[in-house]
Design an enzyme around this catalytic site. Structure first.
Site, PDB file in Angstrom:
ATOM      1  N   HIS A 124      60.819  85.772 111.121  1.00  0.00           N
ATOM      2  CA  HIS A 124      60.643  84.511 110.114  1.00  0.00           C
ATOM      3  C   HIS A 124      59.554  84.320 109.888  1.00  0.00           C
ATOM      4  O   HIS A 124      58.526  84.665 110.773  1.00  0.00           O
ATOM      5  CB  HIS A 124      61.487  83.366 110.885  1.00  0.00           C
ATOM      6  CG  HIS A 124      62.872  83.101 110.786  1.00  0.00           C
ATOM      7  ND1 HIS A 124      63.529  83.837 111.773  1.00  0.00           N
ATOM      8  CD2 HIS A 124      63.695  82.428 110.110  1.00  0.00           C
ATOM      9  CE1 HIS A 124      64.757  83.518 111.637  1.00  0.00           C
ATOM     10  NE2 HIS A 124      64.856  82.737 110.683  1.00  0.00           N
ATOM     11  N   PRO A 125      59.091  84.032 108.601  1.00  0.00           N
ATOM     12  CA  PRO A 125      57.909  83.748 108.160  1.00  0.00           C
ATOM     13  C   PRO A 125      57.331  82.283 108.446  1.00  0.00           C
ATOM     14  O   PRO A 125      57.850  81.551 108.898  1.00  0.00           O
ATOM     15  CB  PRO A 125      57.787  83.550 106.737  1.00  0.00           C
ATOM     16  CG  PRO A 125      59.401  82.881 106.194  1.00  0.00           C
ATOM     17  CD  PRO A 125      60.122  83.532 107.398  1.00  0.00           C
ATOM     18  N   GLN A 154      61.730  76.744 101.433  1.00  0.00           N
ATOM     19  CA  GLN A 154      60.233  76.092 101.799  1.00  0.00           C
ATOM     20  C   GLN A 154      60.002  75.157 100.320  1.00  0.00           C
ATOM     21  O   GLN A 154      59.295  74.131 100.659  1.00  0.00           O
ATOM     22  CB  GLN A 154      59.378  77.168 101.824  1.00  0.00           C
ATOM     23  CG  GLN A 154      59.456  77.753 103.124  1.00  0.00           C
ATOM     24  CD  GLN A 154      58.207  78.517 103.829  1.00  0.00           C
ATOM     25  OE1 GLN A 154      57.182  78.006 103.453  1.00  0.00           O
ATOM     26  NE2 GLN A 154      58.407  79.408 104.825  1.00  0.00           N
ATOM     27  N   PHE A 173      56.862  79.081 113.829  1.00  0.00           N
ATOM     28  CA  PHE A 173      57.546  77.819 114.124  1.00  0.00           C
ATOM     29  C   PHE A 173      58.758  77.875 113.114  1.00  0.00           C
ATOM     30  O   PHE A 173      58.740  78.248 112.006  1.00  0.00           O
ATOM     31  CB  PHE A 173      56.774  76.809 113.654  1.00  0.00           C
ATOM     32  CG  PHE A 173      57.353  75.230 113.607  1.00  0.00           C
ATOM     33  CD1 PHE A 173      57.622  74.532 114.695  1.00  0.00           C
ATOM     34  CD2 PHE A 173      57.789  74.803 112.437  1.00  0.00           C
ATOM     35  CE1 PHE A 173      58.266  73.531 114.858  1.00  0.00           C
ATOM     36  CE2 PHE A 173      58.410  73.332 112.221  1.00  0.00           C
ATOM     37  CZ  PHE A 173      58.689  72.657 113.427  1.00  0.00           C
ATOM     38  N   VAL A 202      64.712  73.473 107.186  1.00  0.00           N
ATOM     39  CA  VAL A 202      63.856  72.603 106.267  1.00  0.00           C
ATOM     40  C   VAL A 202      64.727  71.776 105.271  1.00  0.00           C
ATOM     41  O   VAL A 202      64.243  70.769 104.699  1.00  0.00           O
ATOM     42  CB  VAL A 202      62.753  73.154 105.535  1.00  0.00           C
ATOM     43  CG1 VAL A 202      61.810  73.908 106.294  1.00  0.00           C
ATOM     44  CG2 VAL A 202      63.345  74.233 104.571  1.00  0.00           C
TER      45      VAL A 202
END
Length: 165
Positions: free
Chosen positions: A63-64, A84, A115, A119
């Site tokens: 994950h980014p 995002q 993390f 979202v």
């Protein structure tokens, strides 16, 4: 009946950069038709949970960072980019960006993976609050929390692709 290649082609990217999850879900015989968000989610989550600790850690590491270097360089997956942006992470003030960078660095140093939070429905303030709280978790707590967030992200992505029933 959907074939393995078609299933992996269609759902291999749902778990961030981890097509082996879709492959294992299909190979386990847990993919049932009709394909619904719930049935594919159950199959993918079953394969994710059956993966070794190291493999799940690899999924987390795929994950980014939120509002991180990949986002700035425009190198996020299309799903991550939309998610995002939907939370306003593409419109941070310089101070917010500095805070996200600090938290990303501290979190990565503490846990060894980025993390992860689903979202959708959150804004940057909600995310920062969760980030600040979770950076204080134990390794075990945060690994479990991050895995649960991966499962939630998978469901949200599938909800956008498939009917419920």
């Amino acid at each position: 009946m959907i074939g393995r290649k078609e299933f992996v082609d269609r759902f291999g990217g749902i778990v961030e950069h981890s097509p082996f999850i879709a492959e294992r879900a299909f190979d386990a015989g847990t993919v049932t038709e009709p394909l619904t968000a719930a049935s594919v989610h159950a199959a993918l989550v079953g394969a994710f949970r059956a993966a070794s600790h190291e493999e799940r850690l690899g999924v987390l590491r795929a994950h980014p960072d939120l509002a991180g270097r990949l986002a700035i360089a425009g190198e996020l997956t299309e799903d991550s980019k939309k998610e995002q942006a939907g939370a306003g992470l593409d419109r941070l003030t310089p101070e917010e960006h500095r805070r996200f960078t600090e938290l990303n660095d501290a979190y990565q140093a503490r846990f060894g993976f980025p993390f992860i939070i689903a979202v959708k429905g959150l804004d940057r303030h909600d995310i920062l609050t969760a980030f600040e709280k979770r950076v204080g978790n134990t390794q075990e707590e945060e690994f479990a929390t991050a895995c649960a967030q991966v499962e939630r992200i998978v469901r949200l992505r599938l909800d956008a692709l498939l009917p419920e029933a």
